[in-house]
Motif scaffolding. Structure first.
Motif, PDB file in Angstrom:
ATOM      1  N   GLU A 151      39.073 -20.800  60.205  1.00 34.00           N
ATOM      2  CA  GLU A 151      39.950 -21.543  59.298  1.00 34.00           C
ATOM      3  C   GLU A 151      39.214 -22.725  58.667  1.00 34.00           C
ATOM      4  O   GLU A 151      39.366 -22.985  57.462  1.00 34.00           O
ATOM      5  CB  GLU A 151      41.192 -22.006  60.049  1.00 34.00           C
ATOM      6  CG  GLU A 151      42.113 -20.845  60.444  1.00 34.00           C
ATOM      7  CD  GLU A 151      43.326 -21.291  61.230  1.00 34.00           C
ATOM      8  OE1 GLU A 151      43.361 -22.481  61.662  1.00 34.00           O
ATOM      9  OE2 GLU A 151      44.251 -20.470  61.421  1.00 34.00           O
ATOM     10  N   ASN A 152      38.414 -23.442  59.447  1.00 38.57           N
ATOM     11  CA  ASN A 152      37.648 -24.558  58.893  1.00 38.57           C
ATOM     12  C   ASN A 152      36.642 -24.073  57.847  1.00 38.57           C
ATOM     13  O   ASN A 152      36.394 -24.751  56.837  1.00 38.57           O
ATOM     14  CB  ASN A 152      36.918 -25.302  60.008  1.00 38.57           C
ATOM     15  CG  ASN A 152      37.858 -26.087  60.904  1.00 38.57           C
ATOM     16  OD1 ASN A 152      38.998 -26.367  60.521  1.00 38.57           O
ATOM     17  ND2 ASN A 152      37.397 -26.439  62.090  1.00 38.57           N
ATOM     18  N   PHE A 153      36.069 -22.918  58.095  1.00 43.53           N
ATOM     19  CA  PHE A 153      35.116 -22.326  57.165  1.00 43.53           C
ATOM     20  C   PHE A 153      35.786 -22.011  55.828  1.00 43.53           C
ATOM     21  O   PHE A 153      35.251 -22.326  54.759  1.00 43.53           O
ATOM     22  CB  PHE A 153      34.550 -21.056  57.805  1.00 43.53           C
ATOM     23  CG  PHE A 153      33.487 -20.359  57.004  1.00 43.53           C
ATOM     24  CD1 PHE A 153      32.240 -20.931  56.820  1.00 43.53           C
ATOM     25  CD2 PHE A 153      33.723 -19.103  56.451  1.00 43.53           C
ATOM     26  CE1 PHE A 153      31.251 -20.275  56.102  1.00 43.53           C
ATOM     27  CE2 PHE A 153      32.742 -18.446  55.730  1.00 43.53           C
ATOM     28  CZ  PHE A 153      31.502 -19.028  55.556  1.00 43.53           C
ATOM     29  N   ILE A 154      36.965 -21.414  55.874  1.00 45.17           N
ATOM     30  CA  ILE A 154      37.721 -21.108  54.655  1.00 45.17           C
ATOM     31  C   ILE A 154      38.168 -22.390  53.966  1.00 45.17           C
ATOM     32  O   ILE A 154      38.035 -22.545  52.743  1.00 45.17           O
ATOM     33  CB  ILE A 154      38.945 -20.239  54.994  1.00 45.17           C
ATOM     34  CG1 ILE A 154      38.504 -18.917  55.621  1.00 45.17           C
ATOM     35  CG2 ILE A 154      39.803 -19.987  53.754  1.00 45.17           C
ATOM     36  CD1 ILE A 154      39.615 -18.192  56.357  1.00 45.17           C
ATOM     37  N   THR A 191      33.229 -26.077  66.121  1.00 44.56           N
ATOM     38  CA  THR A 191      34.231 -25.549  65.192  1.00 44.56           C
ATOM     39  C   THR A 191      34.259 -26.357  63.897  1.00 44.56           C
ATOM     40  O   THR A 191      34.895 -25.944  62.925  1.00 44.56           O
ATOM     41  CB  THR A 191      35.645 -25.568  65.816  1.00 44.56           C
ATOM     42  OG1 THR A 191      36.040 -26.923  66.069  1.00 44.56           O
ATOM     43  CG2 THR A 191      35.687 -24.751  67.101  1.00 44.56           C
ATOM     44  N   GLN A 192      33.568 -27.512  63.886  1.00 45.52           N
ATOM     45  CA  GLN A 192      33.565 -28.399  62.726  1.00 45.52           C
ATOM     46  C   GLN A 192      32.294 -28.199  61.895  1.00 45.52           C
ATOM     47  O   GLN A 192      31.193 -28.101  62.442  1.00 45.52           O
ATOM     48  CB  GLN A 192      33.649 -29.857  63.170  1.00 45.52           C
ATOM     49  CG  GLN A 192      34.868 -30.167  64.038  1.00 45.52           C
ATOM     50  CD  GLN A 192      36.176 -29.923  63.287  1.00 45.52           C
ATOM     51  OE1 GLN A 192      36.307 -30.308  62.123  1.00 45.52           O
ATOM     52  NE2 GLN A 192      37.135 -29.295  63.957  1.00 45.52           N
ATOM     53  N   LYS A 206      26.827 -13.613  68.530  1.00 46.92           N
ATOM     54  CA  LYS A 206      28.175 -13.399  69.033  1.00 46.92           C
ATOM     55  C   LYS A 206      28.596 -14.620  69.840  1.00 46.92           C
ATOM     56  O   LYS A 206      27.829 -15.130  70.665  1.00 46.92           O
ATOM     57  CB  LYS A 206      28.248 -12.141  69.903  1.00 46.92           C
ATOM     58  CG  LYS A 206      27.791 -10.867  69.190  1.00 46.92           C
ATOM     59  CD  LYS A 206      28.634 -10.566  67.958  1.00 46.92           C
ATOM     60  CE  LYS A 206      28.110  -9.331  67.237  1.00 46.92           C
ATOM     61  NZ  LYS A 206      28.838  -9.094  65.962  1.00 46.92           N
ATOM     62  N   LEU A 207      29.805 -15.078  69.615  1.00 44.58           N
ATOM     63  CA  LEU A 207      30.292 -16.280  70.273  1.00 44.58           C
ATOM     64  C   LEU A 207      31.048 -15.924  71.546  1.00 44.58           C
ATOM     65  O   LEU A 207      31.884 -15.022  71.547  1.00 44.58           O
ATOM     66  CB  LEU A 207      31.210 -17.058  69.330  1.00 44.58           C
ATOM     67  CG  LEU A 207      30.590 -17.528  68.014  1.00 44.58           C
ATOM     68  CD1 LEU A 207      31.628 -18.257  67.177  1.00 44.58           C
ATOM     69  CD2 LEU A 207      29.386 -18.425  68.266  1.00 44.58           C
ATOM     70  N   ASP A 208      30.759 -16.661  72.618  1.00 44.81           N
ATOM     71  CA  ASP A 208      31.480 -16.445  73.871  1.00 44.81           C
ATOM     72  C   ASP A 208      32.624 -17.449  74.020  1.00 44.81           C
ATOM     73  O   ASP A 208      32.901 -17.950  75.103  1.00 44.81           O
ATOM     74  CB  ASP A 208      30.520 -16.511  75.066  1.00 44.81           C
ATOM     75  CG  ASP A 208      29.762 -17.837  75.144  1.00 44.81           C
ATOM     76  OD1 ASP A 208      30.018 -18.727  74.295  1.00 44.81           O
ATOM     77  OD2 ASP A 208      28.922 -17.985  76.049  1.00 44.81           O
ATOM     78  N   TRP A 209      33.275 -17.743  72.895  1.00 49.16           N
ATOM     79  CA  TRP A 209      34.401 -18.665  72.891  1.00 49.16           C
ATOM     80  C   TRP A 209      35.711 -17.905  73.076  1.00 49.16           C
ATOM     81  O   TRP A 209      35.789 -16.702  72.831  1.00 49.16           O
ATOM     82  CB  TRP A 209      34.499 -19.407  71.549  1.00 49.16           C
ATOM     83  CG  TRP A 209      33.313 -20.223  71.163  1.00 49.16           C
ATOM     84  CD1 TRP A 209      32.198 -20.492  71.895  1.00 49.16           C
ATOM     85  CD2 TRP A 209      33.138 -20.881  69.907  1.00 49.16           C
ATOM     86  NE1 TRP A 209      31.337 -21.275  71.189  1.00 49.16           N
ATOM     87  CE2 TRP A 209      31.882 -21.532  69.963  1.00 49.16           C
ATOM     88  CE3 TRP A 209      33.902 -20.993  68.753  1.00 49.16           C
ATOM     89  CZ2 TRP A 209      31.384 -22.280  68.899  1.00 49.16           C
ATOM     90  CZ3 TRP A 209      33.413 -21.735  67.699  1.00 49.16           C
ATOM     91  CH2 TRP A 209      32.176 -22.371  67.772  1.00 49.16           C
ATOM     92  N   GLU A 210      36.729 -18.653  73.438  1.00 51.01           N
ATOM     93  CA  GLU A 210      38.064 -18.062  73.442  1.00 51.01           C
ATOM     94  C   GLU A 210      38.523 -17.852  72.001  1.00 51.01           C
ATOM     95  O   GLU A 210      38.043 -18.512  71.066  1.00 51.01           O
ATOM     96  CB  GLU A 210      39.044 -18.973  74.183  1.00 51.01           C
ATOM     97  CG  GLU A 210      39.214 -20.346  73.545  1.00 51.01           C
ATOM     98  CD  GLU A 210      40.163 -21.244  74.316  1.00 51.01           C
ATOM     99  OE1 GLU A 210      40.709 -22.176  73.681  1.00 51.01           O
ATOM    100  OE2 GLU A 210      40.339 -21.026  75.535  1.00 51.01           O
ATOM    101  N   ALA A 211      39.447 -16.910  71.825  1.00 49.46           N
ATOM    102  CA  ALA A 211      39.864 -16.507  70.478  1.00 49.46           C
ATOM    103  C   ALA A 211      40.383 -17.680  69.649  1.00 49.46           C
ATOM    104  O   ALA A 211      40.152 -17.751  68.439  1.00 49.46           O
ATOM    105  CB  ALA A 211      40.925 -15.412  70.575  1.00 49.46           C
ATOM    106  N   GLY A 212      41.077 -18.620  70.282  1.00 49.13           N
ATOM    107  CA  GLY A 212      41.639 -19.744  69.544  1.00 49.13           C
ATOM    108  C   GLY A 212      40.580 -20.617  68.895  1.00 49.13           C
ATOM    109  O   GLY A 212      40.755 -21.093  67.771  1.00 49.13           O
TER     110      GLY A 212
END
Length: 352
Positions: free
Chosen positions: A141-144, A229-230, A128-134
């Motif tokens: 989106e990068n994954f898609i 995110t990359q 589980k990621l403790d990142w902000e939603a953005g």
């Protein structure tokens, strides 16, 4: 989870050790390396076995078939995976560099190949990621988008067209995966029988051919350590081929559970700021095509996932492996079958 550490290899599982002396000799000769070989194992994953090799100042990854795999199927083709990585090198920068392949079983008991190690973060089931939603959405989106980039490769220019037979691809997939399930069946699961009968009667025409990964999910991508995110690399090209790109997209959907999905499937949910309809819209935008027959493809992808898990459970059921992680996998097969049947009956990919 803050995801600021690289994926770590660990002590080799009992029964999955490699003969280090003969392997060291092979690597020193083929790759002109020196030093003492150290071998560790990446503990996640249920299919091909993946090891970390350290020889001198060089870190590499070795891939070999699982023990007992030859008893149920012809898959786990290491030579094919090596060739795919070689063809992708000039055109797709997310493919790790292959270094050497051999079919000589006298070295470690099976064919294997070695590739460069790509350092980075790999998200695992239940992370589980403790990142902000953005930031989570940016990763989604990068994954898609990365899958769309793969599908947008020119299969003729790259030579990847030689890695598959796209004509009649979906029909062969239905026939082949149903046969694989029958060969590995251990329990009676009514939903599996139902969906197999339905698939045979509703096979869509193969129209949108591309090079496809066939197992695209978060724990098969390496994220950048500095900016997670990359996407830095894509791993596990074992099932890649040329075929209908929508089947590949649907595989990604099958690994995107939602809160109302069966319990065992929810364990796949690593990051989830986008639901399956959001993912569908983003993918269609990036490839410039509408995904036809999305319910068929999604339901069939769930069925394939169930078959893969059934094959792994079969090895455990027959005693070919003692890995305790495999003991409860039959319930995951049942959940895949249930969700596949539910999608077919409802005509939807979510909101059942």
């Amino acid at each position: 989870m803050s995801t600021n550490t690289a994926d770590q290899a660990k002590k080799i599982r009992q029964g999955e050790e490699l003969p280090q002396e003969v392997l060291q000799d092979f690597l020193q000769k083929e790759l002109q390396l020196s030093g003492q070989l150290e071998v560790l194992q990446f503990p996640s994953g249920f299919s091909n076995l993946t090891y970390l090799l350290k020889l001198g100042d060089k870190e590499m990854v070795l891939r070999r078939p699982p023990f007992g795999a030859e008893n149920i199927m012809k898959g786990h083709d290491m030579g094919r995976e090596y060739k795919v990585l070689s063809l992708l090198q000039p055109y797709y920068d997310k493919a790790p560099k292959p270094l050497v392949y051999t079919e000589d079983k006298s070295i470690i008991g099976a064919p294997f190949y070695v590739m460069e190690r790509v350092q980075g973060i790999i998200l695992r089931a239940n992370d589980k990621l403790d990142w902000e939603a953005g930031r989570i959405r940016q990763l989604n989106e990068n994954f898609i988008d990365n899958l769309a980039d793969l599908h947008n490769l020119d299969i003729e220019k790259t030579g990847l067209v030689a890695m598959g037979k796209p004509e009649g691809y979906v029909q062969r997939q239905v026939e082949g995966w149903c046969k694989r399930y029958d060969n590995a069946k251990t329990d009676e699961i009514g939903d599996m029988d139902y969906v197999m009968d339905w698939f045979v009667l509703h096979i869509p025409e193969t129209k949108h051919n591309a090079f496809i990964h066939n197992d695209y999910k978060y724990d098969n991508v390496v994220l950048n350590l500095d900016e997670p995110t990359q996407i830095k690399a894509v791993l596990d090209w074992e099932m890649s081929t040329v075929g209908d790109q929508f089947t590949d997209f649907a595989t990604m959907l099958a690994y995107t559970p939602e809160k109302t999905d069966p319990e065992y499937l929810r364990s796949f949910n690593v990051v989830g700021e986008m639901n399956r309809e959001d993912i569908l819209a983003r993918y269609e935008e990036k490839v410039g095509k509408k995904v036809d027959n999305v319910v068929f493809h999604y339901a069939f992808a769930l069925f394939k996932l169930g078959v893969i898990i059934q094959q792994i459970y079969y090895r455990y059921h027959k005693g070919y492996t003692q890995d305790p992680r495999f003991a409860s996998l039959i319930q995951l097969v049942k959940d895949c079958a249930l969700l596949s049947a539910t999608a077919i009956r409802s005509g939807r990919i979510r909101g059942f």
